[in-house]
Scaffold this active site. Structure first.
Site, mmCIF file in Angstrom:
data_model
loop_
_atom_site.group_PDB
_atom_site.id
_atom_site.type_symbol
_atom_site.label_atom_id
_atom_site.label_comp_id
_atom_site.label_asym_id
_atom_site.label_seq_id
_atom_site.Cartn_x
_atom_site.Cartn_y
_atom_site.Cartn_z
ATOM 1 N N GLY A 1 36.440 61.713 8.059
ATOM 2 C CA GLY A 1 36.949 60.853 9.126
ATOM 3 C C GLY A 1 37.142 59.425 8.643
ATOM 4 O O GLY A 1 37.122 58.490 9.435
ATOM 5 N N HIS B 1 38.284 43.549 -1.029
ATOM 6 C CA HIS B 1 36.814 43.483 -1.026
ATOM 7 C C HIS B 1 36.164 43.901 -2.352
ATOM 8 O O HIS B 1 34.994 43.595 -2.576
ATOM 9 C CB HIS B 1 36.234 44.385 0.070
ATOM 10 C CG HIS B 1 36.594 43.974 1.463
ATOM 11 N ND1 HIS B 1 36.340 42.704 1.948
ATOM 12 C CD2 HIS B 1 37.180 44.653 2.491
ATOM 13 C CE1 HIS B 1 36.764 42.632 3.209
ATOM 14 N NE2 HIS B 1 37.283 43.801 3.563
ATOM 15 N N PHE C 1 37.799 33.548 -7.725
ATOM 16 C CA PHE C 1 38.434 32.288 -8.145
ATOM 17 C C PHE C 1 37.728 31.066 -7.536
ATOM 18 O O PHE C 1 38.324 30.005 -7.391
ATOM 19 C CB PHE C 1 39.925 32.316 -7.763
ATOM 20 C CG PHE C 1 40.621 33.529 -8.321
ATOM 21 C CD1 PHE C 1 40.878 33.620 -9.681
ATOM 22 C CD2 PHE C 1 40.949 34.607 -7.502
ATOM 23 C CE1 PHE C 1 41.472 34.762 -10.216
ATOM 24 C CE2 PHE C 1 41.538 35.753 -8.028
ATOM 25 C CZ PHE C 1 41.808 35.822 -9.384
ATOM 26 N N VAL D 1 43.830 28.276 -8.350
ATOM 27 C CA VAL D 1 44.084 29.262 -7.292
ATOM 28 C C VAL D 1 43.506 28.701 -6.007
ATOM 29 O O VAL D 1 42.329 28.331 -5.968
ATOM 30 C CB VAL D 1 43.392 30.613 -7.583
ATOM 31 C CG1 VAL D 1 43.643 31.596 -6.449
ATOM 32 C CG2 VAL D 1 43.895 31.195 -8.902
ATOM 33 N N SER E 1 41.624 32.214 3.797
ATOM 34 C CA SER E 1 41.408 33.449 4.554
ATOM 35 C C SER E 1 41.212 33.123 6.029
ATOM 36 O O SER E 1 40.378 32.289 6.380
ATOM 37 C CB SER E 1 40.176 34.182 4.006
ATOM 38 O OG SER E 1 39.896 35.342 4.767
ATOM 39 N N ASP F 1 44.811 44.633 10.767
ATOM 40 C CA ASP F 1 43.677 44.993 11.629
ATOM 41 C C ASP F 1 43.280 43.871 12.588
ATOM 42 O O ASP F 1 42.268 43.959 13.272
ATOM 43 C CB ASP F 1 42.469 45.480 10.791
ATOM 44 C CG ASP F 1 42.273 44.700 9.506
ATOM 45 O OD1 ASP F 1 42.903 43.638 9.340
ATOM 46 O OD2 ASP F 1 41.465 45.151 8.659
HETATM 47 ZN ZN LIG Z 1 40.373 44.505 7.034
#
Ligand SMILES: [Zn+2]
Length: 374
Positions: free
Chosen positions: A26, A140, A186, A192, A196, A264
């Site tokens: 699942g 991740h 980084f 860089v 986020s 998401d």
């Molecule tokens: Zn995600």
């Protein structure tokens, strides 16, 4: 749509190898997400436009994986994938639940990395202006450990390769989860910039991504985090995005923009609690499309099978300057159901819910402006 986006040479990297193997059981990261996206793009004839091209990914080599991953980890993934019982899977983060070992894992995950690297290489050789590898964005994974459904960190590998070419890279991650693996890769670098936007880590995996994670040593000020409260809607998200991302990217002046376009953040997503619609998501991607002439666009999370193909098809429309009709093509509808490409306008949430959420988001932006001086 801006004239710049309509003329962009846009490449999609994809092949059935992307959905030949999967976690199984699942597990929410279903390979079906990728196959349906490809099917919807084809149903709209999206890859027939003159300025678009489809290329197949190649598997990344060991040397390429080693741009970010440790040799023991690269060996372990290969041996686990071959069913070698003498590898201590748990030492590398594998086990039942989020990160199971699955048959064909080594090859399928190397293909996703290869796809992102091919994109980076085409951009550096001026063979494309935008490359979309929607199977990538596995943000991740750690150097020696799998994490959060991600085996190899294609994002960190592609950015490391770009840095070797001398490029300055701006990385913007709009997945609902903090882009931790890429940020830490980084964290010491001023070449860089990682930005986020995500649901506040106090309420969601992986728990990091606070306002005060801002980079270290030379990299101080080059990691930016925008933690958003559960319930953040289109308007509040766009407010935060607009105040933070364009000014910081403009100041940094990147040679190339790399984005992780996880979807998401959608209100129907089963793993998180932001409340975006495809309208908000598309508005963000339109803004991203104007930030830099070279753009490596990667996929990411998104766990509602009905939403993911629609959102990524809409994103591809922005990248390649195409407007797709709202009713889903009949062949696609017969196979997978659904009705329209775009979400309907959301019902207005009550003021006692929206009010506090908006002021929290404004507070976050205010604090960020102080930390990063914009
Ligand atoms: Zn995600």
């Amino acid at each position: 749509m801006s004239p710049q986006s309509t003329s962009r040479q846009t490449v999609v990297v994809c092949s059935p190898g992307y959905w030949a193997h999967e976690h199984g059981g699942g597990h929410p990261l279903r390979a079906e997400r990728l196959r349906r996206t490809y099917d919807l793009l084809q149903a709209y004839k999206a890859l027939r436009a003159k300025n678009t091209r489809l290329i197949a990914p190649r598997p990344a080599t060991e040397e390429e994986l080693a741009l970010f991953h440790t040799q023991p980890y690269i060996d372990a993934v290969r041996r686990l994938s071959e069913g070698d019982p003498y590898v201590a899977a748990h030492r590398f983060g594998f086990g039942p639940g989020d990160n199971p070992v699955f048959e064909g894992m080594d090859l399928s995950e190397r293909l996703k990395v290869g796809g992102s690297l091919q994109g980076a290489q085409m951009l550096m050789r001026d063979e494309a202006e935008t490359v979309f590898n929607f199977a990538g964005g596995l943000h991740h994974a750690r150097p020696g450990e799998t994490s959060g459904f991600c085996v190899f960190n294609d994002v960190a590998i592609a950015i490391a390769w770009l840095m070797e070419q001398g490029a300055r890279v701006a990385y913007v991650d709009i997945d609902v989860h903090h882009g931790d693996g890429v940020q830490w890769a980084f964290y010491d670098s001023d070449r860089v910039m990682t930005i986020s936007l995500h649901q506040d880590g106090r309420t969601l995996f992986p728990g990091t991504g606070s306002l005060h994670e801002e980079g270290r040593e030379r990299g101080k000020g080059f990691a930016v985090n925008v933690p958003l409260p559960p319930g953040t809607d289109d308007a509040a998200y766009l407010y935060a995005f607009e105040h933070v991302v364009p000014p910081l990217v403009a100041r940094f002046v990147p040679d190339i923009l790399v984005t992780q376009l996880g979807v998401d953040t959608h209100y129907r997503d089963p793993l998180a609690e932001l409340k975006l619609t495809t309208r908000g998501q598309v508005a963000v991607v339109e803004r991203l499309s104007r930030l830099c002439p070279k753009w490596l666009a990667l996929g990411g999370g998104g766990y509602d099978l009905e939403v993911v193909p629609r959102a990524w098809t809409l994103f591809f429309g922005v990248m390649s300057g195409q407007e797709f009709p709202d009713p889903l093509p009949s062949g696609y509808r017969r196979k997978y159901g659904g009705e329209f490409l775009r979400d309907p306008a959301p019902e207005a949430a009550p003021e006692h819910v929206v009010g506090p959420m908006r002021s929290q988001v404004e507070e976050v932006v205010k604090e960020l402006a102080q930390i990063h001086g914009f």
